[in-house]
Scaffold this active site. Structure first.
Site, PDB file in Angstrom:
ATOM      1  N   ASN A 193       0.947  -1.222   0.151  1.00 38.43           N
ATOM      2  CA  ASN A 193      -0.075   0.025   0.133  1.00 38.43           C
ATOM      3  C   ASN A 193       0.864   1.312  -0.096  1.00 38.43           C
ATOM      4  O   ASN A 193       1.431   1.595   0.893  1.00 38.43           O
ATOM      5  CB  ASN A 193      -0.978   0.019   1.213  1.00 38.43           C
ATOM      6  CG  ASN A 193      -1.708   1.091   1.402  1.00 38.43           C
ATOM      7  OD1 ASN A 193      -1.866   2.138   0.547  1.00 38.43           O
ATOM      8  ND2 ASN A 193      -2.395   1.359   2.656  1.00 38.43           N
ATOM      9  N   TRP A 194       0.913   1.942  -1.045  1.00 40.56           N
ATOM     10  CA  TRP A 194       2.093   2.996  -1.265  1.00 40.56           C
ATOM     11  C   TRP A 194       1.493   4.324  -0.611  1.00 40.56           C
ATOM     12  O   TRP A 194       2.277   5.185  -0.560  1.00 40.56           O
ATOM     13  CB  TRP A 194       2.318   3.351  -2.806  1.00 40.56           C
ATOM     14  CG  TRP A 194       3.210   2.197  -3.439  1.00 40.56           C
ATOM     15  CD1 TRP A 194       3.491   0.932  -2.814  1.00 40.56           C
ATOM     16  CD2 TRP A 194       3.708   2.276  -4.656  1.00 40.56           C
ATOM     17  NE1 TRP A 194       4.274   0.299  -3.829  1.00 40.56           N
ATOM     18  CE2 TRP A 194       4.511   1.093  -4.952  1.00 40.56           C
ATOM     19  CE3 TRP A 194       3.618   3.092  -5.611  1.00 40.56           C
ATOM     20  CZ2 TRP A 194       5.036   0.775  -5.964  1.00 40.56           C
ATOM     21  CZ3 TRP A 194       4.503   2.953  -6.956  1.00 40.56           C
ATOM     22  CH2 TRP A 194       5.069   1.675  -6.946  1.00 40.56           C
ATOM     23  N   LYS A 195       0.221   4.254  -0.215  1.00 37.84           N
ATOM     24  CA  LYS A 195      -0.575   5.386   0.252  1.00 37.84           C
ATOM     25  C   LYS A 195      -0.160   6.762  -0.689  1.00 37.84           C
ATOM     26  O   LYS A 195      -0.161   6.391  -1.888  1.00 37.84           O
ATOM     27  CB  LYS A 195       0.137   5.676   1.486  1.00 37.84           C
ATOM     28  CG  LYS A 195      -0.135   4.389   2.482  1.00 37.84           C
ATOM     29  CD  LYS A 195      -0.091   4.651   3.994  1.00 37.84           C
ATOM     30  CE  LYS A 195      -0.140   3.403   4.624  1.00 37.84           C
ATOM     31  NZ  LYS A 195      -0.162   3.276   6.188  1.00 37.84           N
ATOM     32  N   HIS A 205      -9.514   1.196   5.017  1.00 37.44           N
ATOM     33  CA  HIS A 205      -8.185   1.572   5.506  1.00 37.44           C
ATOM     34  C   HIS A 205      -8.514   2.362   6.583  1.00 37.44           C
ATOM     35  O   HIS A 205      -9.440   3.266   6.670  1.00 37.44           O
ATOM     36  CB  HIS A 205      -7.112   1.912   4.694  1.00 37.44           C
ATOM     37  CG  HIS A 205      -5.731   1.973   5.384  1.00 37.44           C
ATOM     38  ND1 HIS A 205      -5.605   2.942   6.218  1.00 37.44           N
ATOM     39  CD2 HIS A 205      -5.002   1.110   4.915  1.00 37.44           C
ATOM     40  CE1 HIS A 205      -4.173   2.500   6.579  1.00 37.44           C
ATOM     41  NE2 HIS A 205      -3.651   1.719   6.013  1.00 37.44           N
ATOM     42  N   GLU A 218      -6.905   4.782   7.615  1.00 36.56           N
ATOM     43  CA  GLU A 218      -6.444   6.280   7.336  1.00 36.56           C
ATOM     44  C   GLU A 218      -7.804   6.898   6.870  1.00 36.56           C
ATOM     45  O   GLU A 218      -8.318   8.005   6.991  1.00 36.56           O
ATOM     46  CB  GLU A 218      -5.329   6.418   6.609  1.00 36.56           C
ATOM     47  CG  GLU A 218      -3.998   5.988   7.429  1.00 36.56           C
ATOM     48  CD  GLU A 218      -3.105   5.587   6.546  1.00 36.56           C
ATOM     49  OE1 GLU A 218      -3.045   5.680   5.355  1.00 36.56           O
ATOM     50  OE2 GLU A 218      -1.921   4.856   7.288  1.00 36.56           O
ATOM     51  N   GLU A 258      -5.563  -4.985  10.517  1.00 40.40           N
ATOM     52  CA  GLU A 258      -4.407  -3.965  10.729  1.00 40.40           C
ATOM     53  C   GLU A 258      -4.691  -3.248  11.894  1.00 40.40           C
ATOM     54  O   GLU A 258      -5.529  -2.133  11.893  1.00 40.40           O
ATOM     55  CB  GLU A 258      -4.362  -3.002   9.466  1.00 40.40           C
ATOM     56  CG  GLU A 258      -4.243  -3.420   8.106  1.00 40.40           C
ATOM     57  CD  GLU A 258      -3.556  -2.436   7.164  1.00 40.40           C
ATOM     58  OE1 GLU A 258      -2.415  -2.796   6.882  1.00 40.40           O
ATOM     59  OE2 GLU A 258      -4.245  -1.557   7.099  1.00 40.40           O
ATOM     60  N   GLY A 268       2.498   2.317  10.755  1.00 43.67           N
ATOM     61  CA  GLY A 268       3.394   3.355  10.557  1.00 43.67           C
ATOM     62  C   GLY A 268       4.094   3.869  11.906  1.00 43.67           C
ATOM     63  O   GLY A 268       4.542   4.845  11.804  1.00 43.67           O
ATOM     64  N   SER A 276       3.376  -2.181  10.115  1.00 42.17           N
ATOM     65  CA  SER A 276       4.827  -2.227  10.293  1.00 42.17           C
ATOM     66  C   SER A 276       5.656  -3.762   9.850  1.00 42.17           C
ATOM     67  O   SER A 276       6.355  -3.965  10.635  1.00 42.17           O
ATOM     68  CB  SER A 276       5.151  -1.879  11.773  1.00 42.17           C
ATOM     69  OG  SER A 276       5.050  -0.581  11.839  1.00 42.17           O
ATOM     70  N   GLY A 293       2.985  -0.833   4.231  1.00 46.15           N
ATOM     71  CA  GLY A 293       3.005   0.292   3.876  1.00 46.15           C
ATOM     72  C   GLY A 293       4.162   0.773   3.791  1.00 46.15           C
ATOM     73  O   GLY A 293       4.855   0.476   2.700  1.00 46.15           O
ATOM     74  N   GLY A 294       4.908   1.193   4.682  1.00 44.82           N
ATOM     75  CA  GLY A 294       6.167   1.738   4.732  1.00 44.82           C
ATOM     76  C   GLY A 294       7.255   0.699   3.672  1.00 44.82           C
ATOM     77  O   GLY A 294       7.912   1.349   2.939  1.00 44.82           O
TER      78      GLY A 294
HETATM   79  P1  PGA Z   1       2.840   0.295   7.589  1.00 42.22           P
HETATM   80  O1  PGA Z   1       1.270   0.487   6.828  1.00 42.22           O
HETATM   81  O2  PGA Z   1       3.283  -1.006   6.978  1.00 42.22           O
HETATM   82  O3  PGA Z   1       3.564   1.617   7.301  1.00 42.22           O
HETATM   83  O4  PGA Z   1       2.635   0.106   9.041  1.00 42.22           O
HETATM   84  C1  PGA Z   1       0.513  -0.465   6.859  1.00 42.22           C
HETATM   85  C2  PGA Z   1      -0.877   0.107   6.186  1.00 42.22           C
HETATM   86  O5  PGA Z   1      -0.980   0.813   6.714  1.00 42.22           O
HETATM   87  O6  PGA Z   1      -1.420  -0.804   5.303  1.00 42.22           O
END
Ligand code: PGA
Length: 250
Positions: A9-11, A95, A97, A167, A173, A213, A234-235
């Site tokens: 997930n590149w956000k 998600h 977010e 999640e 993050g 993470s 994500g990251g």
């Molecule tokens: P993260 O994000 O790996 O940076 O914790 C995961 C996500 O939000 O899908």
């Protein structure tokens, strides 16, 4: 057998040039043999570019979000028809977010899930608890309620189009990962909850990903758990070597 999946997930990261650089780096870093489905979710403006750059690679390009509305007066939104016309077959919905920063409540998320299914696409449905909920010991109830509200009006055969991503919000993050045991406990609870509603065959076929993470150094121990069928990353998905390391964990 349910599928193992590693989804990046590149956000809201990577412009046009960076999208190309990252996909080319990923192509070089990918292992010769890939034992899971690999997905990347770039930003909406670059989905078409990513789709073209990944042709012939074992990488599916998926969308981070979509509107539940078909078309019309929805400034700034992207319809599922538009995504389908690009060749997109999978959309991330719900998600944290989107829930926490963009006001997507359970009703909106349910509408989006149903719209994705009606479009004959796959949904990666995200759920997860906040830290205070876990501290209060209510995390399993909170997460299974999210699952119930979004998914339980689907028909059993439609569950084949659903991938669940657990999640925990406190792990997204933050560098803090749920322990493999915490992930396994929640995944087993989600699977049992799905089994009670849709039957154990469907529950056993539903891939449940862990997100929060995930990185190359912790993926193997998470994926070794029987109910953890991969990761939503994500990251670490913005670093081709790290993401490839996660793929190699399978
Ligand atoms: P993260 O994000 O790996 O940076 O914790 C995961 C996500 O939000 O899908």
């Amino acid at each position: 057998m349910r599928k193992n999946i590693v989804a990046g997930n590149w956000k809201m990261n990577c412009d046009m040039a960076q999208t190309q650089i990252l996909i080319e780096a990923l192509e070089r870093a990918m292992p010769a043999q890939v034992n899971c489905e690999v997905m990347i979710a770039p930003s909406t403006p670059f989905l078409f570019q990513a789709f073209n750059l990944t042709k012939g690679l074992s990488i599916e390009v998926v969308a981070q979000n979509a509107s539940a509305h078909e078309s019309g007066a929805h400034t700034g939104e992207t319809s599922l028809d538009m995504l389908a016309s690009l060749g997109i077959k999978t959309v991330i919905i719900g998600h944290s977010e989107r829930r926490d920063s963009y006001g997507e409540n359970d009703a909106i998320i349910k509408a989006k899930v149903h719209a994705v299914i009606a479009q004959d696409m796959r949904v990666i449905f995200c759920c997860g608890e906040h830290l205070e909920t876990r501290k209060a010991g209510n995390h399993i109830t909170a997460v299974t309620q999210q699952v119930e509200k979004a998914l339980f009006d689907l028909k059993p055969e439609q569950m084949k189009q659903v991938v669940v991503a657990y999640e925990p919000v406190w792990a997204i993050g933050t560098g803090e990962t749920a322990s493999p045991e915490q992930a396994q406990d929640m995944h087993a609870a989600i699977r049992e909850f799905i089994a009670n509603k849709f039957g154990s065959e469907i529950a056993n076929e539903t891939s449940i990903l862990y997100g929060g993470s995930v990185k190359d150094s912790n993926a193997a121990e998470l994926f070794a758990k029987p109910d953890v069928d991969g990761g939503l990353v994500g990251g670490a998905s913005l670093d081709a070597e790290n993401f490839a390391g996660i793929i190699k964990a399978f």
